[in-house]
Design a protein around this motif. Sequence first.
Motif, PDB file in Angstrom:
ATOM      1  N   VAL A  16       0.842  -1.206   0.000  1.00  0.00           N
ATOM      2  CA  VAL A  16       0.000   0.000   0.000  1.00  0.00           C
ATOM      3  C   VAL A  16       0.873   1.250   0.000  1.00  0.00           C
ATOM      4  O   VAL A  16       0.639   2.184  -0.775  1.00  0.00           O
ATOM      5  CB  VAL A  16      -0.971   0.001   1.206  1.00  0.00           C
ATOM      6  CG1 VAL A  16      -1.673   1.341   1.351  1.00  0.00           C
ATOM      7  CG2 VAL A  16      -1.983  -1.128   1.077  1.00  0.00           C
ATOM      8  N   PHE A  17       1.869   1.282   0.875  1.00  0.00           N
ATOM      9  CA  PHE A  17       2.774   2.439   0.942  1.00  0.00           C
ATOM     10  C   PHE A  17       3.426   2.666  -0.423  1.00  0.00           C
ATOM     11  O   PHE A  17       3.442   3.789  -0.937  1.00  0.00           O
ATOM     12  CB  PHE A  17       3.834   2.203   2.020  1.00  0.00           C
ATOM     13  CG  PHE A  17       4.754   3.368   2.224  1.00  0.00           C
ATOM     14  CD1 PHE A  17       4.504   4.305   3.214  1.00  0.00           C
ATOM     15  CD2 PHE A  17       5.892   3.530   1.441  1.00  0.00           C
ATOM     16  CE1 PHE A  17       5.358   5.387   3.413  1.00  0.00           C
ATOM     17  CE2 PHE A  17       6.750   4.605   1.625  1.00  0.00           C
ATOM     18  CZ  PHE A  17       6.475   5.529   2.618  1.00  0.00           C
ATOM     19  N   ASP A  18       3.961   1.602  -0.992  1.00  0.00           N
ATOM     20  CA  ASP A  18       4.652   1.725  -2.273  1.00  0.00           C
ATOM     21  C   ASP A  18       3.704   2.181  -3.378  1.00  0.00           C
ATOM     22  O   ASP A  18       4.080   2.973  -4.249  1.00  0.00           O
ATOM     23  CB  ASP A  18       5.329   0.408  -2.655  1.00  0.00           C
ATOM     24  CG  ASP A  18       6.490   0.045  -1.732  1.00  0.00           C
ATOM     25  OD1 ASP A  18       6.820   0.836  -0.806  1.00  0.00           O
ATOM     26  OD2 ASP A  18       7.057  -1.050  -1.912  1.00  0.00           O
ATOM     27  N   ARG A 159      -2.740  11.349   5.318  1.00  0.00           N
ATOM     28  CA  ARG A 159      -4.150  11.134   4.967  1.00  0.00           C
ATOM     29  C   ARG A 159      -4.268  10.151   3.795  1.00  0.00           C
ATOM     30  O   ARG A 159      -5.090   9.232   3.822  1.00  0.00           O
ATOM     31  CB  ARG A 159      -4.838  12.453   4.627  1.00  0.00           C
ATOM     32  CG  ARG A 159      -6.315  12.278   4.338  1.00  0.00           C
ATOM     33  CD  ARG A 159      -7.021  13.627   4.204  1.00  0.00           C
ATOM     34  NE  ARG A 159      -8.444  13.445   4.124  1.00  0.00           N
ATOM     35  CZ  ARG A 159      -9.263  13.161   5.128  1.00  0.00           C
ATOM     36  NH1 ARG A 159      -8.784  13.016   6.336  1.00  0.00           N
ATOM     37  NH2 ARG A 159     -10.551  13.008   4.940  1.00  0.00           N
ATOM     38  N   GLN A 160      -3.423  10.330   2.789  1.00  0.00           N
ATOM     39  CA  GLN A 160      -3.448   9.435   1.628  1.00  0.00           C
ATOM     40  C   GLN A 160      -3.155   7.998   2.053  1.00  0.00           C
ATOM     41  O   GLN A 160      -3.844   7.069   1.634  1.00  0.00           O
ATOM     42  CB  GLN A 160      -2.416   9.910   0.598  1.00  0.00           C
ATOM     43  CG  GLN A 160      -2.344   9.036  -0.632  1.00  0.00           C
ATOM     44  CD  GLN A 160      -1.253   9.483  -1.597  1.00  0.00           C
ATOM     45  OE1 GLN A 160      -0.555  10.471  -1.388  1.00  0.00           O
ATOM     46  NE2 GLN A 160      -1.093   8.729  -2.677  1.00  0.00           N
ATOM     47  N   PHE A 161      -2.126   7.819   2.886  1.00  0.00           N
ATOM     48  CA  PHE A 161      -1.738   6.479   3.321  1.00  0.00           C
ATOM     49  C   PHE A 161      -2.824   5.843   4.181  1.00  0.00           C
ATOM     50  O   PHE A 161      -3.185   4.686   3.972  1.00  0.00           O
ATOM     51  CB  PHE A 161      -0.401   6.558   4.072  1.00  0.00           C
ATOM     52  CG  PHE A 161       0.176   5.231   4.463  1.00  0.00           C
ATOM     53  CD1 PHE A 161       0.311   4.193   3.555  1.00  0.00           C
ATOM     54  CD2 PHE A 161       0.612   5.013   5.764  1.00  0.00           C
ATOM     55  CE1 PHE A 161       0.867   2.969   3.915  1.00  0.00           C
ATOM     56  CE2 PHE A 161       1.161   3.803   6.143  1.00  0.00           C
ATOM     57  CZ  PHE A 161       1.292   2.775   5.221  1.00  0.00           C
ATOM     58  N   ALA A 162      -3.373   6.599   5.127  1.00  0.00           N
ATOM     59  CA  ALA A 162      -4.417   6.059   6.006  1.00  0.00           C
ATOM     60  C   ALA A 162      -5.645   5.628   5.195  1.00  0.00           C
ATOM     61  O   ALA A 162      -6.212   4.558   5.428  1.00  0.00           O
ATOM     62  CB  ALA A 162      -4.801   7.076   7.068  1.00  0.00           C
ATOM     63  N   ALA A 163      -6.054   6.459   4.245  1.00  0.00           N
ATOM     64  CA  ALA A 163      -7.212   6.119   3.412  1.00  0.00           C
ATOM     65  C   ALA A 163      -6.942   4.877   2.570  1.00  0.00           C
ATOM     66  O   ALA A 163      -7.798   3.998   2.434  1.00  0.00           O
ATOM     67  CB  ALA A 163      -7.582   7.307   2.519  1.00  0.00           C
ATOM     68  N   ALA A 164      -5.725   4.779   2.027  1.00  0.00           N
ATOM     69  CA  ALA A 164      -5.366   3.607   1.210  1.00  0.00           C
ATOM     70  C   ALA A 164      -5.300   2.340   2.064  1.00  0.00           C
ATOM     71  O   ALA A 164      -5.715   1.266   1.613  1.00  0.00           O
ATOM     72  CB  ALA A 164      -4.037   3.860   0.499  1.00  0.00           C
ATOM     73  N   LEU A 165      -4.784   2.461   3.293  1.00  0.00           N
ATOM     74  CA  LEU A 165      -4.767   1.302   4.190  1.00  0.00           C
ATOM     75  C   LEU A 165      -6.182   0.831   4.504  1.00  0.00           C
ATOM     76  O   LEU A 165      -6.472  -0.370   4.471  1.00  0.00           O
ATOM     77  CB  LEU A 165      -4.042   1.646   5.500  1.00  0.00           C
ATOM     78  CG  LEU A 165      -2.525   1.769   5.445  1.00  0.00           C
ATOM     79  CD1 LEU A 165      -1.991   2.354   6.750  1.00  0.00           C
ATOM     80  CD2 LEU A 165      -1.869   0.426   5.151  1.00  0.00           C
ATOM     81  N   ALA A 166      -7.068   1.777   4.830  1.00  0.00           N
ATOM     82  CA  ALA A 166      -8.451   1.407   5.155  1.00  0.00           C
ATOM     83  C   ALA A 166      -9.116   0.696   3.981  1.00  0.00           C
ATOM     84  O   ALA A 166      -9.826  -0.303   4.173  1.00  0.00           O
ATOM     85  CB  ALA A 166      -9.246   2.651   5.564  1.00  0.00           C
ATOM     86  N   PRO A 172     -13.364   0.890   7.983  1.00  0.00           N
ATOM     87  CA  PRO A 172     -13.899   2.249   7.811  1.00  0.00           C
ATOM     88  C   PRO A 172     -12.766   3.272   7.845  1.00  0.00           C
ATOM     89  O   PRO A 172     -11.707   3.021   8.424  1.00  0.00           O
ATOM     90  CB  PRO A 172     -14.824   2.431   9.016  1.00  0.00           C
ATOM     91  CG  PRO A 172     -14.624   1.275   9.911  1.00  0.00           C
ATOM     92  CD  PRO A 172     -13.781   0.258   9.212  1.00  0.00           C
ATOM     93  N   GLN A 173     -13.007   4.399   7.217  1.00  0.00           N
ATOM     94  CA  GLN A 173     -11.999   5.460   7.244  1.00  0.00           C
ATOM     95  C   GLN A 173     -11.698   5.824   8.705  1.00  0.00           C
ATOM     96  O   GLN A 173     -12.619   5.954   9.510  1.00  0.00           O
ATOM     97  CB  GLN A 173     -12.474   6.679   6.463  1.00  0.00           C
ATOM     98  CG  GLN A 173     -12.565   6.434   4.968  1.00  0.00           C
ATOM     99  CD  GLN A 173     -11.216   6.089   4.335  1.00  0.00           C
ATOM    100  OE1 GLN A 173     -10.200   6.689   4.638  1.00  0.00           O
ATOM    101  NE2 GLN A 173     -11.207   5.095   3.451  1.00  0.00           N
TER     102      GLN A 173
END
Length: 186
Positions: A16-18, A159-166, A172-173
């Motif tokens: 996800v990070f990558d 924010r981008q990483f957290a949303a992509a992880l969820a 849920p976000q």
Amino acid sequence: MTSPTEAETATRISVVFDRCFAAADGLNTRLCGGHMEPYYRPAGEQYPFHRVEFTRDYPASALHEAAHWCVAGDARRQQPDYGYWYAPDGRSEEQQRLFEQVEVKPQALEWIFSRACGLRFRVSADNLALGLGPSDDFKAAIFAQVRSYCRQGLPGRARQFAAALAAEFGRPQPFCESRYRLADLA
């Protein structure tokens, strides 16, 4: 159905990070596991991309190191280990207070990232030799920072990483402050 192993979860976090940050024409940064100690290496002769290295295959280490990267500004991301000092295990009480001050934002982000993955977050005092666990003030500061992030918004990369992880973990976000309780940091 069996639960995924820590290694499988850490691999998903890295992917996800990558996906978010590895593009050579973007931030050119990858999250890499399998290391004895966490470390940040800016791009150079050895690697053509920046490396956020985390300990072994531990999901918590992956999320914690990603949080440090999300907090670091442009200039810090050009320096090995972001140019930060680090006193190893065995810090004095004064050094521990300084450690806690600089760890509030990364650990708040780590909590949000953990929630996005459906993982339990544990506050890290990172000082086992003296037996100093996280202070109540440190836990309260992390909780307050998470609430602030939920109210005012996370920095862009976080924010981008957290949303992509969820999205990856079907959660849920994680931006709603009611999802966090100080009692969870006991």
